[in-house]
Scaffold this active site. Structure first.
Site, PDB file in Angstrom:
ATOM      1  NE  ARG A   1      69.157  40.370  43.435  1.00  0.00           N
ATOM      2  CZ  ARG A   1      70.488  40.307  43.354  1.00  0.00           C
ATOM      3  NH1 ARG A   1      71.128  39.287  43.943  1.00  0.00           N
ATOM      4  NH2 ARG A   1      71.180  41.230  42.728  1.00  0.00           N
TER       5      ARG A   1
ATOM      6  N   PRO B   1      61.101  44.711  52.926  1.00  0.00           N
ATOM      7  CG  PRO B   1      59.375  45.659  51.705  1.00  0.00           C
ATOM      8  CD  PRO B   1      60.549  46.012  52.558  1.00  0.00           C
ATOM      9  CB  THR B   2      63.120  39.993  49.877  1.00  0.00           C
ATOM     10  OG1 THR B   2      64.232  39.624  49.071  1.00  0.00           O
ATOM     11  CG2 THR B   2      61.894  39.196  49.457  1.00  0.00           C
TER      12      THR B   2
ATOM     13  N   GLY C   1      50.367  54.644  46.602  1.00  0.00           N
ATOM     14  CA  GLY C   1      49.227  53.738  46.470  1.00  0.00           C
ATOM     15  C   GLY C   1      48.966  53.257  45.052  1.00  0.00           C
TER      16      GLY C   1
ATOM     17  CB  VAL D   1      53.951  47.618  47.422  1.00  0.00           C
ATOM     18  CG1 VAL D   1      53.543  47.162  48.822  1.00  0.00           C
ATOM     19  CG2 VAL D   1      55.272  46.958  47.027  1.00  0.00           C
TER      20      VAL D   1
ATOM     21  N   GLY E   1      51.342  52.208  42.977  1.00  0.00           N
ATOM     22  CA  GLY E   1      52.456  51.366  42.521  1.00  0.00           C
ATOM     23  C   GLY E   1      52.201  49.881  42.731  1.00  0.00           C
TER      24      GLY E   1
ATOM     25  CE1 TYR F   1      66.051  50.666  47.535  1.00  0.00           C
ATOM     26  CE2 TYR F   1      64.637  52.350  46.543  1.00  0.00           C
ATOM     27  CZ  TYR F   1      64.795  51.127  47.182  1.00  0.00           C
ATOM     28  OH  TYR F   1      63.688  50.364  47.485  1.00  0.00           O
TER      29      TYR F   1
HETATM   30  P1  NAP Z   1      56.496  51.555  42.288  1.00  0.00           P
HETATM   31  O1  NAP Z   1      55.657  50.516  41.671  1.00  0.00           O
HETATM   32  O2  NAP Z   1      57.557  52.218  41.495  1.00  0.00           O
HETATM   33  O3  NAP Z   1      55.509  52.698  42.873  1.00  0.00           O
HETATM   34  C1  NAP Z   1      56.079  53.855  43.431  1.00  0.00           C
HETATM   35  C2  NAP Z   1      54.954  54.674  44.012  1.00  0.00           C
HETATM   36  O4  NAP Z   1      55.499  55.860  44.579  1.00  0.00           O
HETATM   37  C3  NAP Z   1      53.922  55.086  42.951  1.00  0.00           C
HETATM   38  O5  NAP Z   1      52.654  55.128  43.530  1.00  0.00           O
HETATM   39  C4  NAP Z   1      54.394  56.484  42.595  1.00  0.00           C
HETATM   40  O6  NAP Z   1      53.366  57.335  42.101  1.00  0.00           O
HETATM   41  C5  NAP Z   1      54.851  56.962  43.971  1.00  0.00           C
HETATM   42  N1  NAP Z   1      55.785  58.076  43.853  1.00  0.00           N
HETATM   43  C6  NAP Z   1      57.001  58.083  43.260  1.00  0.00           C
HETATM   44  N2  NAP Z   1      57.532  59.312  43.340  1.00  0.00           N
HETATM   45  C7  NAP Z   1      56.624  60.111  43.970  1.00  0.00           C
HETATM   46  C8  NAP Z   1      56.582  61.479  44.344  1.00  0.00           C
HETATM   47  N3  NAP Z   1      57.590  62.312  44.066  1.00  0.00           N
HETATM   48  N4  NAP Z   1      55.487  61.933  44.987  1.00  0.00           N
HETATM   49  C9  NAP Z   1      54.461  61.114  45.271  1.00  0.00           C
HETATM   50  N5  NAP Z   1      54.431  59.792  44.965  1.00  0.00           N
HETATM   51  C10 NAP Z   1      55.512  59.317  44.311  1.00  0.00           C
HETATM   52  O7  NAP Z   1      57.198  51.035  43.617  1.00  0.00           O
HETATM   53  P2  NAP Z   1      56.895  49.707  44.478  1.00  0.00           P
HETATM   54  O8  NAP Z   1      57.660  48.593  43.885  1.00  0.00           O
HETATM   55  O9  NAP Z   1      55.427  49.595  44.701  1.00  0.00           O
HETATM   56  O10 NAP Z   1      57.606  50.090  45.872  1.00  0.00           O
HETATM   57  C11 NAP Z   1      56.835  50.505  46.968  1.00  0.00           C
HETATM   58  C12 NAP Z   1      57.790  50.620  48.144  1.00  0.00           C
HETATM   59  O11 NAP Z   1      58.385  49.337  48.396  1.00  0.00           O
HETATM   60  C13 NAP Z   1      58.937  51.586  47.889  1.00  0.00           C
HETATM   61  O12 NAP Z   1      59.189  52.338  49.071  1.00  0.00           O
HETATM   62  C14 NAP Z   1      60.111  50.669  47.566  1.00  0.00           C
HETATM   63  O13 NAP Z   1      61.345  51.283  47.911  1.00  0.00           O
HETATM   64  C15 NAP Z   1      59.806  49.482  48.429  1.00  0.00           C
HETATM   65  N6  NAP Z   1      60.421  48.225  47.956  1.00  0.00           N
HETATM   66  C16 NAP Z   1      60.160  47.762  46.699  1.00  0.00           C
HETATM   67  C17 NAP Z   1      60.756  46.562  46.282  1.00  0.00           C
HETATM   68  C18 NAP Z   1      60.509  45.992  44.894  1.00  0.00           C
HETATM   69  O14 NAP Z   1      61.151  44.989  44.534  1.00  0.00           O
HETATM   70  N7  NAP Z   1      59.616  46.555  44.095  1.00  0.00           N
HETATM   71  C19 NAP Z   1      61.595  45.857  47.152  1.00  0.00           C
HETATM   72  C20 NAP Z   1      61.809  46.366  48.427  1.00  0.00           C
HETATM   73  C21 NAP Z   1      61.217  47.552  48.823  1.00  0.00           C
HETATM   74  P3  NAP Z   1      53.021  57.365  40.507  1.00  0.00           P
HETATM   75  O15 NAP Z   1      52.272  56.106  40.219  1.00  0.00           O
HETATM   76  O16 NAP Z   1      52.194  58.611  40.341  1.00  0.00           O
HETATM   77  O17 NAP Z   1      54.350  57.429  39.799  1.00  0.00           O
HETATM   78  O1  GFB Z   2      65.600  43.255  40.364  1.00  0.00           O
HETATM   79  P1  GFB Z   2      66.984  43.650  39.956  1.00  0.00           P
HETATM   80  O2  GFB Z   2      67.117  44.575  38.801  1.00  0.00           O
HETATM   81  O3  GFB Z   2      67.690  44.393  41.156  1.00  0.00           O
HETATM   82  O4  GFB Z   2      67.800  42.301  39.690  1.00  0.00           O
HETATM   83  P2  GFB Z   2      68.537  43.851  42.394  1.00  0.00           P
HETATM   84  C1  GFB Z   2      69.072  42.376  39.098  1.00  0.00           C
HETATM   85  C2  GFB Z   2      69.626  40.979  38.887  1.00  0.00           C
HETATM   86  O5  GFB Z   2      68.898  40.319  37.820  1.00  0.00           O
HETATM   87  C3  GFB Z   2      71.066  41.066  38.437  1.00  0.00           C
HETATM   88  C4  GFB Z   2      69.770  40.115  36.701  1.00  0.00           C
HETATM   89  O6  GFB Z   2      71.751  39.911  38.838  1.00  0.00           O
HETATM   90  C5  GFB Z   2      70.916  41.108  36.922  1.00  0.00           C
HETATM   91  O7  GFB Z   2      72.103  40.652  36.265  1.00  0.00           O
HETATM   92  N1  GFB Z   2      69.029  40.350  35.458  1.00  0.00           N
HETATM   93  C6  GFB Z   2      69.003  39.503  34.406  1.00  0.00           C
HETATM   94  C7  GFB Z   2      68.275  41.423  35.162  1.00  0.00           C
HETATM   95  N2  GFB Z   2      68.256  40.018  33.406  1.00  0.00           N
HETATM   96  C8  GFB Z   2      67.786  41.224  33.871  1.00  0.00           C
HETATM   97  C9  GFB Z   2      66.952  42.211  33.290  1.00  0.00           C
HETATM   98  O8  GFB Z   2      66.479  42.107  32.139  1.00  0.00           O
HETATM   99  N3  GFB Z   2      66.653  43.286  34.062  1.00  0.00           N
HETATM  100  C10 GFB Z   2      67.139  43.433  35.335  1.00  0.00           C
HETATM  101  N4  GFB Z   2      66.783  44.522  36.053  1.00  0.00           N
HETATM  102  N5  GFB Z   2      67.969  42.517  35.909  1.00  0.00           N
HETATM  103  C11 GFB Z   2      67.594  46.057  43.365  1.00  0.00           C
HETATM  104  C12 GFB Z   2      68.078  47.394  43.844  1.00  0.00           C
HETATM  105  O9  GFB Z   2      68.692  45.194  43.262  1.00  0.00           O
HETATM  106  O10 GFB Z   2      66.704  45.469  44.274  1.00  0.00           O
HETATM  107  C13 GFB Z   2      66.915  48.305  44.061  1.00  0.00           C
HETATM  108  O11 GFB Z   2      68.969  47.944  42.884  1.00  0.00           O
HETATM  109  C14 GFB Z   2      65.773  47.650  44.775  1.00  0.00           C
HETATM  110  O12 GFB Z   2      67.374  49.435  44.778  1.00  0.00           O
HETATM  111  C15 GFB Z   2      65.530  46.230  44.346  1.00  0.00           C
HETATM  112  O13 GFB Z   2      65.934  47.717  46.140  1.00  0.00           O
HETATM  113  C16 GFB Z   2      64.571  45.532  45.281  1.00  0.00           C
HETATM  114  O14 GFB Z   2      67.774  42.853  43.166  1.00  0.00           O
HETATM  115  O15 GFB Z   2      69.896  43.491  41.936  1.00  0.00           O
END
Ligand code: NAP
Ligand code: GFB
Length: 322
Positions: free
Chosen positions: A216, A171-172, A15, A19, A17, A144
């Site tokens: 993306r 989610p994307t 909660g 999302v 993070g 992951y």
């Molecule tokens: P985030 O900002 O990194 O937040 C992660 C959350 O999980 C935080 O509240 C964190 O708590 C909690 N957490 C991590 N490790 C924990 C542990 N050991 N015990 C209890 N809580 C823990 O992640 P997010 O981007 O909001 O992602 C939320 C969900 O969406 C995840 O399941 C992720 O895989 C999924 N998702 C994310 C993306 C994306 O692009 N961000 C895309 C697709 C799916 P703390 O704040 O205390 O660290």
């Molecule tokens: O969001 P991102 O790190 O993860 O995006 P993915 C990576 C893409 O952005 C690659 C380019 O094509 C990188 O070359 N990029 C350019 C950068 N500049 C940067 C930079 O400064 N930082 C980062 N991080 N990338 C993730 C998965 O894949 O998608 C995770 O690895 C997660 O598990 C997430 O699920 C949603 O989209 O490539």
């Protein structure tokens, strides 16, 4: 909802993070909560969900009727490349503890989170929900990806053996306020927003990693939050549902850079370090299933969402995760 009488008591793991904070805003500021409902937003300080007894204690304390399971070890491409074992082990532990404890406490419904980056790398496009297990994921984040795929396997096992309606969303790439803006570990959008801030402040170049050719789809965290509430209340399939903008919204990293440069009002040079990985070149996801359920839903325009995120970062620079 079968077995559910009276208002929901929703436990949101993760909660604190990106999302989770968007869901909290929709619940508390956009009328997302209904009369009598209780919403509890957890961080890892409330319970380390890799620990079974801490997980049980937090369920004992709150006795939720529903769980929105967001908690995970999450990171961008470059952190995944470095730490596949940790992503695998920690997320397997969190997922096993949360789902098993939800079942033990007779939780009516759990909605867990997969991701569009967990699909097979060698695939046809667009990707849809039926394709999760059709081949190995991209090597960059196999830890992951496999941990996330097990959520779908768990959900089917709980349904078959115990009749549980535990489901998942896919989610994307998500972005928005309260993201992780850390340059090494964060996802591309927040990392570039942070880099643009530093380049503007120091009068240096904005360095983009990779070629910029990767494609993306991005969903604004507030849009995802609104859809999560709908899934929690109305979506009754065990099968996952993709929560993404349409294929036609797919955008290159280079075009994203140009939008961030404009939104950040950065006027310096932009350089591409093509020696760094592009990760998956594309992971084009279909949102046709979502559209069948929600033809009415409108996503925030991408430019607007980017601008709001850049402005949030500037206004919250001191406290932002970076
Ligand atoms: P985030 O900002 O990194 O937040 C992660 C959350 O999980 C935080 O509240 C964190 O708590 C909690 N957490 C991590 N490790 C924990 C542990 N050991 N015990 C209890 N809580 C823990 O992640 P997010 O981007 O909001 O992602 C939320 C969900 O969406 C995840 O399941 C992720 O895989 C999924 N998702 C994310 C993306 C994306 O692009 N961000 C895309 C697709 C799916 P703390 O704040 O205390 O660290
Ligand atoms: O969001 P991102 O790190 O993860 O995006 P993915 C990576 C893409 O952005 C690659 C380019 O094509 C990188 O070359 N990029 C350019 C950068 N500049 C940067 C930079 O400064 N930082 C980062 N991080 N990338 C993730 C998965 O894949 O998608 C995770 O690895 C997660 O598990 C997430 O699920 C949603 O989209 O490539």
């Amino acid at each position: 909802m079968e077995g559910q009488t009276g208002p929901m008591r929703v436990l949101v793991t993760g909660g604190s993070g990106l999302v989770g904070r968007a869901i909290e805003r929709v619940v508390k500021e956009e009328g997302g909560a209904r009369e009598g409902e209780e919403w509890i937003f957890l961080s890892s300080k409330d319970a380390d969900l890799t620990n079974a007894s801490e997980t049980k204690a937090v369920f004992e304390k709150h006795r939720p009727t529903h769980v929105l399971h967001l908690a995970a070890m999450v990171g961008g491409l470059f952190r995944n490349l470095r730490e596949n074992y940790d992503f695998l082990r920690k997320n397997l532990a969190i997922n096993d503890n949360v789902l098993h404890t939800a079942h033990e406490f007779n939780v009516v419904k759990v909605v867990s989170c997969l991701s569009t980056c967990i699909f097979p790398d060698n695939t046809t496009y667009p990707i849809d929900e039926t394709m999760v297990h059709r081949g190995p994921p991209h090597s960059s984040n196999f830890g992951y990806a496999y941990a996330k795929r097990m959520l779908d396997v768990y959900n089917r096992a709980y349904f078959e053996q115990h009749g549980r309606l535990y489901t998942s969303i896919i989610p994307t790439n998500v972005f928005g306020p309260h993201d992780n803006f850390n340059i090494e570990d964060g996802h591309v959008l927040p990392a570039l927003i942070h880099k643009a801030h530093i380049a503007k402040r120091n009068g240096t170049a904005l360095e983009v990693w990779g070629s910029g050719r990767a494609l993306r789809q991005f969903i604004y965290s507030l849009d995802l939050a609104r859809l999560c509430l709908w899934v929690l209340r109305e979506y009754d399939e065990v099968e996952p549902i993709m929560l993404s903008v349409g294929e036609e919204e797919e955008i290159s990293i280079k075009d994203v850079v140009d939008i961030i440069v404009k939104a950040s009002e950065f006027t310096g040079p932009v350089i591409y370090d093509a020696s760094k990985s592009d990760g998956q070149l594309k992971k084009t996801a279909s949102n046709a299933k979502l559209r069948r359920y929600r033809p009415d839903f409108s996503f925030t325009p991408f430019h607007k969402a980017i601008k709001e995120t850049c402005d949030w970062f500037e206004a919250n620079y001191d406290s932002a995760r970076k």
